[in-house]
Design a protein around this motif. Structure first.
Motif, PDB file in Angstrom:
ATOM      1  N   ASP A 222       0.470  -1.031  -0.570  1.00  0.00           N
ATOM      2  CA  ASP A 222      -0.122   0.104   0.080  1.00  0.00           C
ATOM      3  C   ASP A 222       1.063   1.044  -0.086  1.00  0.00           C
ATOM      4  OD1 ASP A 222      -2.692   1.514  -0.536  1.00  0.00           O
ATOM      5  OD2 ASP A 222      -2.262   1.340   1.392  1.00  0.00           O
ATOM      6  N   HIS A 224       0.420   5.844   0.407  1.00  0.00           N
ATOM      7  CA  HIS A 224      -0.452   7.095   0.686  1.00  0.00           C
ATOM      8  C   HIS A 224      -0.035   8.396   0.107  1.00  0.00           C
ATOM      9  CE1 HIS A 224      -4.784   5.534   1.472  1.00  0.00           C
ATOM     10  NE2 HIS A 224      -3.549   3.970   1.970  1.00  0.00           N
ATOM     11  N   HIS A 256      -3.159  -1.995   6.424  1.00  0.00           N
ATOM     12  CA  HIS A 256      -3.651  -1.742   4.949  1.00  0.00           C
ATOM     13  C   HIS A 256      -2.769  -3.132   3.668  1.00  0.00           C
ATOM     14  CE1 HIS A 256      -5.881   2.729   4.844  1.00  0.00           C
ATOM     15  NE2 HIS A 256      -6.116   1.766   5.570  1.00  0.00           N
TER      16      HIS A 256
HETATM   17 MG    MG Z   1      -4.708   2.321   1.684  1.00  0.00          MG
END
Ligand code: MG
Length: 369
Positions: A222, A224, A256
């Protein structure tokens, strides 16, 4: 040549604590998987499952959906020798293959090699070279050795001409037993022909054998974008920093990635399918809650987490002090011990978006059993 198959399924499983033949390997019981390897072969006439009286229902469930006329059930004795003898009484084809039910990974290639060897040589047993040194020990002291070139590990299925193997059992004294049929045949009939065995054709003896056999691996990732005026949540812990993750949820990249690895290992669709990032109920949600929901999915499917290994890639801040807290938090959420979750943090050496502190990313791998 046609063969009857004797599946030895009446062992005690004393080293596993419970009947290992019931354990699931890739969606079917160990016993069913062993039976299935033989069932579809054209030269197999009948499969005789030797079991304990109290396990007959389990055997019937394992052959459910298969052609019942191809099966017979024999009741096992106190020793392997007795059990095979009982099964052998029901064998009528020219050849017989005797297989340990606890070897569910036998390939049809090995079975075919054994059958071919019986046709040509009258016997066939899969064998493996011995790579470790083997020593003779008396009173905890090594007193001698063996030439390992002359030694082999033998596996099953062991194949013979049915009448010849039956004759071995008549020559055996009452209460005398043998480790396997190759030992009997070599003693009473002739040297046994060997074919190449396989390390995959291992016997599930300990819980470790079973867990290794059933291991599933998953990977997750993941990333971000980092923005001001947002909390930075990593691994369920709030990290002090002037930037945080831009996200619909709390933006915890570590959790995540971990959720995706868990879902992936269990054969599920990814995090976005289970927890859509436009669903109002997940707005600003604590990702720890999503991890708990993921664990419910995993548990329902019968898996437990064996271990998790994570990497966080962030140019800043320094994470060393937070990592023990993350490990405690994630271990608790997954119901595993602290030692079974490891987290490494590293920078991206100032390269790319992560290196320029525009984004933060995480990778996760997990194994399920
Ligand atoms: Mg995420």
């Amino acid at each position: 040549m046609k063969f009857d198959v004797i599946i030895c399924a009446s062992g005690e499983s004393t080293r596993m604590g419970e009947n290992k033949l019931k354990f699931d390997v890739g969606g079917m019981s160990v016993l069913k998987r062993s039976i299935t390897a033989f069932y579809t072969l054209p030269f197999v006439k009948k499969i005789i499952v030797v079991t304990k009286k109290e396990e007959i229902d389990f055997v019937l469930s394992a052959i459910n959906g298969l052609d019942k006329t191809k099966f017979e059930i024999a009741i096992g004795g106190n020793t392997r020798t007795e059990s095979v003898k009982n099964g052998l009484q029901l064998a009528s084809a020219a050849g017989v293959l005797i297989h340990d039910a606890a070897r569910p990974f036998v390939s049809q290639e090995i079975i075919e090699k054994v059958a071919k060897s019986v046709e040509i040589n009258g016997s066939g047993v899969p064998a493996l070279a011995v790579n470790d040194s083997v020593r003779l020990v008396e009173n905890d002291k090594i007193v001698g050795g063996f030439e390992r070139d002359n030694l082999r590990f033998v596996q099953t299925p062991q194949g013979f001409l049915t009448d010849e193997l039956k004759s071995c059992f008549t020559k055996l004294a009452p209460n005398e037993s043998a480790t396997d049929e190759s030992e009997l045949y070599a003693r009473f009939v002739a040297p046994v022909s060997i074919v190449d065995g396989s390390h995959d054709n291992r016997k599930l003896t300990t819980m470790g054998d079973y867990l290794g056999a059933n291991m599933r691996v998953g990977i997750g990732y993941d990333i971000h974008r980092l923005i001001p005026f947002k909390k930075l949540m990593l691994g369920g812990i709030e990290v002090e920093y002037h930037l945080g993750s831009l996200a619909h949820s709390d933006g915890d990249v570590v959790i995540h990635a971990l959720i995706d690895a868990l879902l992936s290992a269990s054969g599920e669709l990814d995090i976005g399918s289970h927890f859509p990032d436009n669903a109002p109920e997940y707005l600003d949600i604590d990702s720890a809650i999503l991890l708990s929901k993921t664990m419910e999915i995993i548990k329902k499917k019968g898996y437990i987490v064996n271990n998790a290994s994570l990497i966080i890639i962030a140019e800043a801040p320094k994470l060393a002090d937070y990592i023990p807290l993350m490990r405690i938090k994630l271990a608790r959420l997954m119901g595993i011990s602290y030692e079974n979750i490891s987290i490494a943090a590293k920078t991206n050496e100032k390269v790319g978006e992560i290196g320029e502190n525009i984004a933060i990313a995480s990778y996760a791998t997990v194994t399920l059993v």
